[in-house]
Scaffold this active site. Structure first.
Site, short mmCIF file in Angstrom:
data_model
loop_
_atom_site.label_atom_id
_atom_site.label_comp_id
_atom_site.label_asym_id
_atom_site.label_seq_id
_atom_site.Cartn_x
_atom_site.Cartn_y
_atom_site.Cartn_z
CB SER A 134 -19.76 12.17 25.26
OG SER A 134 -19.71 12.41 23.82
CG HIS A 156 -22.86 13.15 19.22
ND1 HIS A 156 -21.85 12.80 18.17
CD2 HIS A 156 -23.64 13.97 18.55
CE1 HIS A 156 -22.17 13.32 17.30
NE2 HIS A 156 -22.95 14.19 17.16
CB CYS A 157 -17.65 10.90 21.29
SG CYS A 157 -18.02 9.89 22.67
CE1 TYR A 158 -19.16 3.96 16.54
CE2 TYR A 158 -17.74 3.19 18.19
CZ TYR A 158 -18.86 2.89 17.27
OH TYR A 158 -19.05 1.90 17.00
#
Length: 212
Positions: free
Chosen positions: A147, A139-141
């Site tokens: 991602s 995950h990222c934001y």
């Protein structure tokens, strides 16, 4: 001396309050099938757990418990530490470890791309997790840009038969049309194989010269 000012609870900004359990939807994990790259595993992608930003008010404890109950064993985090603070989850990496989730932190600037050496390390770590049948999440934001870029690179890394556009389409099938968000990310994906080959070639050359 002035008496202390009485402040009613209703005067406080209540936006920082944790949502009640019945107000928060379960964290949404998208599972990317890797069958087309000769792997029986699935790779999970999601948005930032516990995020508190604008109209997003997630509960970090509840989200982490859900990841654990989903069987997640390894998580790859692409947010920078600055982002984790900005989105009110500065201790997320520690929390993962407290829950027994192996944490791989590879910060990539929002909207950006990793340098090819860092990307190769991520590919190797992901491939090892999948080879060992470990349930893995990245995950990222937002779970759409960085991602999806990394997941698409993984498809190209695991199989020579899939094209960059097919990799993008695979991600958009599971994450929606917002997957792979910037021109920089799009170009990176299309250049990934050539850049990786050049990086590994130069790395091997350096290794040989050092060993002489």
């Amino acid at each position: 001396m002035k008496p202390p000012i009485s402040i009613q609870a209703s005067e406080f900004d209540s936006s920082d309050e944790e949502p009640a359990d019945d107000e928060q939807t379960p964290i949404q994990i998208s599972w990317l099938p890797l069958s087309r790259v000769n792997c029986s595993q699935f790779l999970g992608l999601c948005a930032l757990p516990g995020c508190k930003f604008k109209d997003v008010r997630r509960n970090i404890q509840k989200d982490t418990e859900e990841l654990k109950s989903s069987g997640i064993q390894d998580v790859f985090v692409f947010c920078t530490r600055g982002e984790l603070s900005k989105y009110r989850v500065p201790n997320l990496l520690d929390l993962y470890q407290q829950y027994g989730i192996v944490t791989h932190h590879h910060p990539i600037p929002d909207g950006g791309t990793p340098d090819i050496g860092s990307c190769w390390e991520i590919m190797e770590e992901l491939a090892t997790c999948l080879k060992n049948n470990r349930k893995t999440l990245i995950h990222c934001y937002g779970g759409l840009g960085r991602s999806c870029l990394v997941a698409a690179c993984l498809l190209l890394y695991l199989s020579d038969s899939i094209s960059p556009q097919q990799a993008i389409d695979s991600l958009r099938d599971v994450r929606g049309s917002g997957a792979i968000q910037t021109i920089k990310q799009y170009n990176y994906l299309h250049e990934f194989r050539d850049k990786l080959a050049a990086y590994l070639s130069s790395r091997d050359s350096l290794s040989r010269s050092v060993s002489r």
